[in-house]
Write a protein that holds these residues in place. Structure first.
Motif, PDB file in Angstrom:
ATOM      1  N   ARG A 225     -12.322  -2.955   4.500  1.00  0.00           N
ATOM      2  CA  ARG A 225     -11.003  -3.642   4.735  1.00  0.00           C
ATOM      3  C   ARG A 225     -10.595  -3.982   3.295  1.00  0.00           C
ATOM      4  O   ARG A 225      -9.441  -4.437   3.122  1.00  0.00           O
ATOM      5  N   SER A 226     -11.453  -4.649   2.430  1.00  0.00           N
ATOM      6  CA  SER A 226     -11.065  -5.113   1.206  1.00  0.00           C
ATOM      7  C   SER A 226     -10.568  -4.145   0.143  1.00  0.00           C
ATOM      8  O   SER A 226      -9.464  -4.294  -0.527  1.00  0.00           O
ATOM      9  N   LEU A 227     -11.196  -3.073   0.084  1.00  0.00           N
ATOM     10  CA  LEU A 227     -10.706  -1.969  -0.747  1.00  0.00           C
ATOM     11  C   LEU A 227      -9.858  -0.889  -0.440  1.00  0.00           C
ATOM     12  O   LEU A 227      -8.933  -0.466  -0.862  1.00  0.00           O
ATOM     13  N   PHE A 228     -10.162  -0.431   1.017  1.00  0.00           N
ATOM     14  CA  PHE A 228      -9.184   0.801   1.390  1.00  0.00           C
ATOM     15  C   PHE A 228      -8.006   0.354   2.456  1.00  0.00           C
ATOM     16  O   PHE A 228      -7.209   1.077   2.186  1.00  0.00           O
ATOM     17  N   ARG A 229      -8.235  -0.676   3.224  1.00  0.00           N
ATOM     18  CA  ARG A 229      -7.273  -0.819   4.204  1.00  0.00           C
ATOM     19  C   ARG A 229      -5.854  -1.155   3.603  1.00  0.00           C
ATOM     20  O   ARG A 229      -4.822  -0.514   3.662  1.00  0.00           O
ATOM     21  N   PRO A 230      -5.694  -2.140   2.279  1.00  0.00           N
ATOM     22  CA  PRO A 230      -4.466  -2.067   1.802  1.00  0.00           C
ATOM     23  C   PRO A 230      -3.934  -0.963   1.109  1.00  0.00           C
ATOM     24  O   PRO A 230      -2.638  -0.796   1.091  1.00  0.00           O
ATOM     25  N   ARG A 231      -4.649  -0.267   0.492  1.00  0.00           N
ATOM     26  CA  ARG A 231      -4.463   0.951  -0.179  1.00  0.00           C
ATOM     27  C   ARG A 231      -3.748   2.102   0.902  1.00  0.00           C
ATOM     28  O   ARG A 231      -2.751   2.777   0.658  1.00  0.00           O
ATOM     29  N   TYR A 232      -4.480   2.175   1.949  1.00  0.00           N
ATOM     30  CA  TYR A 232      -3.816   3.090   3.107  1.00  0.00           C
ATOM     31  C   TYR A 232      -2.718   2.287   3.610  1.00  0.00           C
ATOM     32  O   TYR A 232      -1.592   3.119   3.771  1.00  0.00           O
ATOM     33  N   ALA A 233      -2.488   1.006   3.794  1.00  0.00           N
ATOM     34  CA  ALA A 233      -1.239   0.514   4.376  1.00  0.00           C
ATOM     35  C   ALA A 233      -0.151   0.743   3.160  1.00  0.00           C
ATOM     36  O   ALA A 233       0.958   0.940   3.981  1.00  0.00           O
ATOM     37  N   ALA A 234      -0.417   0.868   2.093  1.00  0.00           N
ATOM     38  CA  ALA A 234       0.904   1.033   1.153  1.00  0.00           C
ATOM     39  C   ALA A 234       1.175   2.562   1.327  1.00  0.00           C
ATOM     40  O   ALA A 234       2.546   2.890   1.325  1.00  0.00           O
ATOM     41  N   GLN A 235       0.362   3.395   1.484  1.00  0.00           N
ATOM     42  CA  GLN A 235       0.538   4.819   1.707  1.00  0.00           C
ATOM     43  C   GLN A 235       1.592   5.082   2.852  1.00  0.00           C
ATOM     44  O   GLN A 235       2.286   5.791   3.061  1.00  0.00           O
ATOM     45  N   PHE A 236       0.880   4.308   4.086  1.00  0.00           N
ATOM     46  CA  PHE A 236       1.328   4.579   5.521  1.00  0.00           C
ATOM     47  C   PHE A 236       2.928   3.863   5.167  1.00  0.00           C
ATOM     48  O   PHE A 236       4.002   4.752   6.110  1.00  0.00           O
ATOM     49  N   GLU A 237       2.975   2.953   4.674  1.00  0.00           N
ATOM     50  CA  GLU A 237       4.468   2.236   4.553  1.00  0.00           C
ATOM     51  C   GLU A 237       5.484   3.353   3.864  1.00  0.00           C
ATOM     52  O   GLU A 237       6.645   3.415   4.298  1.00  0.00           O
ATOM     53  N   ARG A 238       4.998   3.927   2.934  1.00  0.00           N
ATOM     54  CA  ARG A 238       5.797   4.964   2.194  1.00  0.00           C
ATOM     55  C   ARG A 238       6.233   5.963   3.301  1.00  0.00           C
ATOM     56  O   ARG A 238       7.396   6.631   3.092  1.00  0.00           O
ATOM     57  N   VAL A 239       5.330   6.632   4.276  1.00  0.00           N
ATOM     58  CA  VAL A 239       5.771   7.510   5.285  1.00  0.00           C
ATOM     59  C   VAL A 239       6.592   7.040   6.336  1.00  0.00           C
ATOM     60  O   VAL A 239       7.707   7.594   6.431  1.00  0.00           O
ATOM     61  N   ARG A 240       6.378   5.924   6.582  1.00  0.00           N
ATOM     62  CA  ARG A 240       7.033   5.342   7.693  1.00  0.00           C
ATOM     63  C   ARG A 240       8.650   4.947   7.304  1.00  0.00           C
ATOM     64  O   ARG A 240       9.417   4.753   7.871  1.00  0.00           O
ATOM     65  N   ARG A 241       8.656   4.484   6.030  1.00  0.00           N
ATOM     66  CA  ARG A 241       9.954   4.124   5.557  1.00  0.00           C
ATOM     67  C   ARG A 241      10.717   5.239   5.322  1.00  0.00           C
ATOM     68  O   ARG A 241      11.956   5.210   5.495  1.00  0.00           O
ATOM     69  N   ALA A 242      10.376   6.508   5.308  1.00  0.00           N
ATOM     70  CA  ALA A 242      11.012   7.734   5.301  1.00  0.00           C
ATOM     71  C   ALA A 242      11.319   8.234   6.894  1.00  0.00           C
ATOM     72  O   ALA A 242      11.571   9.395   7.009  1.00  0.00           O
ATOM     73  N   CYS A 243      10.760   7.313   7.805  1.00  0.00           N
ATOM     74  CA  CYS A 243      10.826   7.694   9.141  1.00  0.00           C
ATOM     75  C   CYS A 243      10.249   9.048   9.444  1.00  0.00           C
ATOM     76  O   CYS A 243      10.552   9.920  10.472  1.00  0.00           O
ATOM     77  N   LYS A 244       9.059   9.146   9.182  1.00  0.00           N
ATOM     78  CA  LYS A 244       8.062  10.393   9.333  1.00  0.00           C
ATOM     79  C   LYS A 244       6.616   9.445  10.036  1.00  0.00           C
ATOM     80  O   LYS A 244       6.466   8.240   9.916  1.00  0.00           O
ATOM     81  N   LYS A 245       5.947  10.295  10.880  1.00  0.00           N
ATOM     82  CA  LYS A 245       4.781   9.967  11.392  1.00  0.00           C
ATOM     83  C   LYS A 245       3.807   9.943  10.535  1.00  0.00           C
ATOM     84  O   LYS A 245       3.493  10.762   9.734  1.00  0.00           O
ATOM     85  N   VAL A 246       2.487   9.005  10.910  1.00  0.00           N
ATOM     86  CA  VAL A 246       1.253   9.010  10.027  1.00  0.00           C
ATOM     87  C   VAL A 246       0.203   9.538  10.995  1.00  0.00           C
ATOM     88  O   VAL A 246      -0.081   8.999  11.906  1.00  0.00           O
ATOM     89  N   TRP A 247      -0.211  10.713  10.369  1.00  0.00           N
ATOM     90  CA  TRP A 247      -1.581  11.494  11.098  1.00  0.00           C
ATOM     91  C   TRP A 247      -2.514  11.492  10.197  1.00  0.00           C
ATOM     92  O   TRP A 247      -2.668  11.681   9.107  1.00  0.00           O
ATOM     93  N   PHE A 248      -3.898  10.672  10.853  1.00  0.00           N
ATOM     94  CA  PHE A 248      -4.899  10.373  10.026  1.00  0.00           C
ATOM     95  C   PHE A 248      -6.259  11.203  10.759  1.00  0.00           C
ATOM     96  O   PHE A 248      -6.468  11.089  11.990  1.00  0.00           O
ATOM     97  N   HIS A 249      -6.838  11.959  10.026  1.00  0.00           N
ATOM     98  CA  HIS A 249      -8.128  12.599  10.516  1.00  0.00           C
ATOM     99  C   HIS A 249      -9.409  11.899   9.832  1.00  0.00           C
ATOM    100  O   HIS A 249      -9.294  11.590   8.610  1.00  0.00           O
ATOM    101  N   SER A 250     -10.227  11.583  10.705  1.00  0.00           N
ATOM    102  CA  SER A 250     -11.587  11.335  10.430  1.00  0.00           C
ATOM    103  C   SER A 250     -12.851  11.635  11.186  1.00  0.00           C
ATOM    104  O   SER A 250     -12.529  11.348  12.383  1.00  0.00           O
ATOM    105  N   CYS A 251     -13.696  12.295  10.677  1.00  0.00           N
ATOM    106  CA  CYS A 251     -14.827  12.679  11.509  1.00  0.00           C
ATOM    107  C   CYS A 251     -15.972  11.470  11.514  1.00  0.00           C
ATOM    108  O   CYS A 251     -15.885  10.762  10.747  1.00  0.00           O
ATOM    109  N   GLY A 252     -16.685  11.756  12.342  1.00  0.00           N
ATOM    110  CA  GLY A 252     -17.964  10.813  12.736  1.00  0.00           C
ATOM    111  C   GLY A 252     -17.632   9.706  13.506  1.00  0.00           C
ATOM    112  O   GLY A 252     -16.568   9.479  14.066  1.00  0.00           O
ATOM    113  N   HIS A 253     -18.360   8.729  13.538  1.00  0.00           N
ATOM    114  CA  HIS A 253     -18.369   7.474  14.330  1.00  0.00           C
ATOM    115  C   HIS A 253     -17.327   6.475  13.448  1.00  0.00           C
ATOM    116  O   HIS A 253     -17.923   5.577  12.871  1.00  0.00           O
TER     117      HIS A 253
END
Length: 206
Positions: A74-102
């Motif tokens: 949450r400290s290192l990665f959540r804010p960086r992802y949030a900034a990326q996703f905001e770029r996508v959503r600002r352009a009216c696109k959807k955010v698709w996120f893949h992650s394997c494991g638990h």
């Protein structure tokens, strides 16, 4: 198709980057800034095209949980992802996120910061009913017949039943369900089972 944390481990090596996170966080953040700043440029280019979504592929889970602590994530990665996703959503696109494991521990965070579709190829690791209970209606699930179990060793009847189970359980909410199949011969999936999975998902239209 591989982004974020995974790219940082490719640059530094997995063991070394994990050591950076533990004992040299300034170096780790410098590597992350290099990766995420580059990806932000890719995002800004990608959203100029008539695409529906921008996809991220960042494996975070072992078979038991996250590779790092939730607080560190949450400290290192959540804010960086949030900034990326905001770029996508600002352009009216959807955010698709893949992650394997638990990765159950971070799914709520990812949804909160803008993920529209979460792609999980090992849903049994977290439990399909649990995923539906905790996140149904908040996100669209993209799932395969579990790649570690039924996709490898399931019979035709088991695969068809599991495909219906995914659709009926994860797709029972307003968020939706997307069926996914990928040739995983490297994990022991036979051509026969691959075709059964493909047929099982197509049969869901019946």
């Amino acid at each position: 198709g591989i982004t974020g944390f995974n790219q940082a481990t490719f640059l530094r090596g997995y063991e070394q980057f994990m050591m950076d996170l533990a004992v040299d966080p300034a170096r780790a953040e410098a590597v992350l800034d290099l990766v995420f700043d580059f990806e932000n440029g890719v995002i800004d280019r990608a959203v100029q095209f008539p695409v529906d979504a921008v996809c991220f592929g960042d494996d975070w889970g072992t078979q038991q949980g996250l590779m790092i602590s939730l607080d560190q994530w949450r400290s290192l990665f959540r804010p960086r992802y949030a900034a990326q996703f905001e770029r996508v959503r600002r352009a009216c696109k959807k955010v698709w996120f893949h992650s394997c494991g638990h990765v159950h521990a971070i799914l709520g965070d990812l949804i909160d910061i803008g993920v529209d579709v979460v792609e999980l190829l090992q849903p049994d690791v977290m439990g399909v009913e649990r995923l539906a209970c905790d996140f149904g209606g908040r996100v669209c699930f993209c799932c395969s017949v579990d790649h570690q179990r039924r996709a490898i060793s399931g019979t035709r009847e088991e695969i068809f039943a599991y495909a219906r189970f995914l659709r009926d359980t994860l797709g029972a909410f307003n968020g939706g369900f997307i069926a996914y199949v990928e040739d995983y011969a490297s994990l022991g999936m036979s051509e026969r089972n691959y075709q059964w999975i493909r047929e099982a998902f197509h049969a869901l239209d019946d």
